[in-house]
Design an enzyme around this catalytic site. Structure first.
Site, PDB file in Angstrom:
ATOM      1  N   ASP A   1       7.510  11.311 -13.607  1.00  0.00           N
ATOM      2  CA  ASP A   1       6.533  11.638 -12.552  1.00  0.00           C
ATOM      3  C   ASP A   1       5.224  10.900 -12.820  1.00  0.00           C
ATOM      4  O   ASP A   1       4.354  11.425 -13.471  1.00  0.00           O
ATOM      5  CB  ASP A   1       6.334  13.158 -12.531  1.00  0.00           C
TER       6      ASP A   1
ATOM      7  N   HIS B   1       1.468   7.664  -7.394  1.00  0.00           N
ATOM      8  CA  HIS B   1       0.192   8.110  -7.971  1.00  0.00           C
ATOM      9  C   HIS B   1       0.075   7.666  -9.425  1.00  0.00           C
ATOM     10  O   HIS B   1       1.075   7.566 -10.137  1.00  0.00           O
ATOM     11  CB  HIS B   1      -0.010   9.621  -7.812  1.00  0.00           C
TER      12      HIS B   1
ATOM     13  N   GLU C   1       7.294   9.576  -4.187  1.00  0.00           N
ATOM     14  CA  GLU C   1       8.155  10.128  -5.224  1.00  0.00           C
ATOM     15  C   GLU C   1       9.169  11.136  -4.678  1.00  0.00           C
ATOM     16  O   GLU C   1       8.934  11.825  -3.692  1.00  0.00           O
ATOM     17  CB  GLU C   1       7.313  10.809  -6.303  1.00  0.00           C
TER      18      GLU C   1
ATOM     19  N   GLU D   1      -3.190  12.792  -7.494  1.00  0.00           N
ATOM     20  CA  GLU D   1      -2.159  13.527  -6.744  1.00  0.00           C
ATOM     21  C   GLU D   1      -1.887  14.879  -7.376  1.00  0.00           C
ATOM     22  O   GLU D   1      -1.658  15.869  -6.693  1.00  0.00           O
ATOM     23  CB  GLU D   1      -0.865  12.704  -6.690  1.00  0.00           C
ATOM     24  N   GLU D   2      -1.908  14.901  -8.715  1.00  0.00           N
ATOM     25  CA  GLU D   2      -1.514  16.126  -9.430  1.00  0.00           C
ATOM     26  C   GLU D   2      -2.516  17.265  -9.276  1.00  0.00           C
ATOM     27  O   GLU D   2      -2.235  18.393  -9.667  1.00  0.00           O
ATOM     28  CB  GLU D   2      -1.299  15.816 -10.929  1.00  0.00           C
TER      29      GLU D   2
ATOM     30  N   ASP E   1      -1.978   9.182 -11.756  1.00  0.00           N
ATOM     31  CA  ASP E   1      -2.338  10.261 -12.682  1.00  0.00           C
ATOM     32  C   ASP E   1      -1.104  11.037 -13.160  1.00  0.00           C
ATOM     33  O   ASP E   1      -0.064  11.038 -12.505  1.00  0.00           O
ATOM     34  CB  ASP E   1      -3.334  11.225 -12.021  1.00  0.00           C
TER      35      ASP E   1
END
Ligand SMILES: [Zn+2]
Length: 199
Positions: free
Chosen positions: A109, A77, A171, A143-144, A79
């Protein structure tokens, strides 16, 4: 100590980390520009799918020798979660290296993973290696915040179906020791809702 900053892969990661793809209200254009440049360098075709407007999914494709086989998806991702800038020792979007450590929001991340995919493909290709299966590198938004406008809509599109994915990586989590954490799953996820209305 090795001069990490002069490693092309590290420099490339730092470029990505300096893009402020931080929630909320992310404009993903700068990520797309960065990723398109990577794809050009790798000689890979790119498609950008907006299943939801302004929520682009970018896919680079390295075609395999047997492109009819189910492909491998390397997903990440774009973001990152917000920051409290005052709590940081170094500015979170500067990607400063101190004693061999890169400080940045997104370094764990998970921009590092996206760049590792890219750099691995770069090295394989530079050695003239060809893979049997097609490899897709996907970069998704949001994603977050649950991926509701990102991956979860992308998987419903024909674009996704046409990728013919057989296996996917995404991840994991950073580990404080020498063990690596892998999330494993097999067969299918089985979420069961049991309702007992009683009488
Ligand atoms: Zn993540």
């Amino acid at each position: 100590m090795t001069d990490y900053a002069n490693e092309p892969a590290v420099a490339n990661l730092r470029d990505y980390l300096r893009i402020r793809s931080v929630h909320p209200n992310i404009n993903y254009n700068e990520c797309l520009t960065y990723l398109r440049r990577q794809a050009v360098e790798l000689g890979l075709p790119v498609q950008v799918v907006e299943a939801v407007p302004r929520k682009p999914v970018l896919v680079m494709t390295w075609e395999g020798l047997e492109p009819n086989l189910p492909s491998i998806l390397l997903n990440s991702h774009m973001d990152v979660v917000p920051v409290f800038e005052k709590s940081w020792t170094y500015p979170p979007f500067e990607a400063r290296i101190v004693d061999g450590v890169i400080y940045a929001r997104g370094v764990q991340d998970m921009k590092t993973t996206g760049v590792q995919y890219i750099e691995a493909v770069r090295r394989l290709k530079s050695r003239g290696i060809r893979l049997k299966r097609t490899l897709h590198l996907s970069f998704v938004p949001d994603e977050e915040v649950g991926g509701h406008n990102g991956m979860s809509e992308f998987v419903k599109t024909d674009h996704f179906r046409n990728l013919n994915i057989g296996f996917a990586l995404d991840e994991g989590l950073a580990s404080p020791d020498d063990n690596f954490v892998v999330y494993n799953a097999e067969r299918s996820i089985w979420h069961v809702t049991v309702t007992c209305p009683g009488k």
